[in-house]
Design a protein around this motif. Sequence first.
Motif, mmCIF file in Angstrom:
data_model
loop_
_atom_site.group_PDB
_atom_site.id
_atom_site.type_symbol
_atom_site.label_atom_id
_atom_site.label_comp_id
_atom_site.label_asym_id
_atom_site.label_seq_id
_atom_site.Cartn_x
_atom_site.Cartn_y
_atom_site.Cartn_z
ATOM 1 N N CYS A 1 0.595 35.042 -2.914
ATOM 2 C CA CYS A 1 1.487 33.893 -2.925
ATOM 3 C C CYS A 1 2.247 33.701 -4.131
ATOM 4 O O CYS A 1 1.885 34.269 -5.057
ATOM 5 N N LEU B 1 1.010 35.602 9.801
ATOM 6 C CA LEU B 1 0.584 36.381 8.318
ATOM 7 C C LEU B 1 0.579 37.800 8.987
ATOM 8 O O LEU B 1 1.146 38.616 8.125
ATOM 9 N N ALA C 1 3.201 32.351 1.308
ATOM 10 C CA ALA C 1 2.181 33.305 1.397
ATOM 11 C C ALA C 1 2.542 34.326 2.163
ATOM 12 O O ALA C 1 3.171 34.103 3.355
ATOM 13 N N CYS C 2 2.156 35.656 2.210
ATOM 14 C CA CYS C 2 1.980 36.600 3.002
ATOM 15 C C CYS C 2 1.096 37.647 2.849
ATOM 16 O O CYS C 2 0.248 37.407 2.094
ATOM 17 N N HIS C 3 0.883 38.605 3.679
ATOM 18 C CA HIS C 3 -0.241 39.589 3.949
ATOM 19 C C HIS C 3 -0.019 40.441 2.919
ATOM 20 O O HIS C 3 1.076 40.871 2.085
ATOM 21 N N VAL D 1 -4.476 36.624 0.697
ATOM 22 C CA VAL D 1 -2.942 36.884 0.962
ATOM 23 C C VAL D 1 -2.240 36.709 -0.598
ATOM 24 O O VAL D 1 -2.773 36.248 -1.603
ATOM 25 N N HIS E 1 -7.266 33.918 8.677
ATOM 26 C CA HIS E 1 -6.591 35.398 8.322
ATOM 27 C C HIS E 1 -7.654 36.450 8.017
ATOM 28 O O HIS E 1 -7.381 37.681 8.537
#
Length: 213
Positions: free
Chosen positions: A142, A24, A41-43, A140, A136
């Motif tokens: 999502c 991520l 999901a991503c940063h 995030v 993380h």
Amino acid sequence: MAQRFTVHPTHPQARLLRQAAEILRGGGLVATPTDACYVLACHLDDKDAVERLRAVRGITDKHLLTLMCRDLSELSSYAQVDNRQYRFLREWAPGPYTFVLPATKEVPRRLWHPSRKTIGLRVPDSPVAAGLLEAHGAPVICSSLILPGEDDPLHEAEEILERLAKRIDAVIDAGGQGYAATTLIDLTGAEPVAKRVGCGPVDGRIEVAAEEG
């Protein structure tokens, strides 16, 4: 080719979640189970990753994404929350709910609703999702893992890999997930309104909006 991290559904291996979190942070897309359906999901601050997520989902920037947070204190950094709203959130989160609230300046403008300046936020009640967020160290972005032209989210890691192995970077496999998305509750008015009823149950204190169309 997407990596597969097979974890225990209630006691996920921290080492594997740290590896997924590293993906991520490096701009990758990760499919993860939650207390609702699988999400992609991503940063938060990675514009390119967000665009990749939208491309996989087949959605435009008019489609609001959700900010998934570790806890209510983190959520309140990204949403304007008054005392009434906070009391409601304490009762209903964590859980399979997404809450629509006014966004703070901590949220990139490209993620706001264009006219209402709101954002969808949630705190999952899932050891896997919570563990990924902890590894993380930040929220995030999502979205439910529903592919273009389909009504139901993908719910098995094997199917996700078969269909998206070259378009995403990792799948966290904790066994099959349900088909229902979160229940979407708008908290911007005088009373809470459920805009979508998903896997999170509601009671008489929450008005359910009439379906459109």
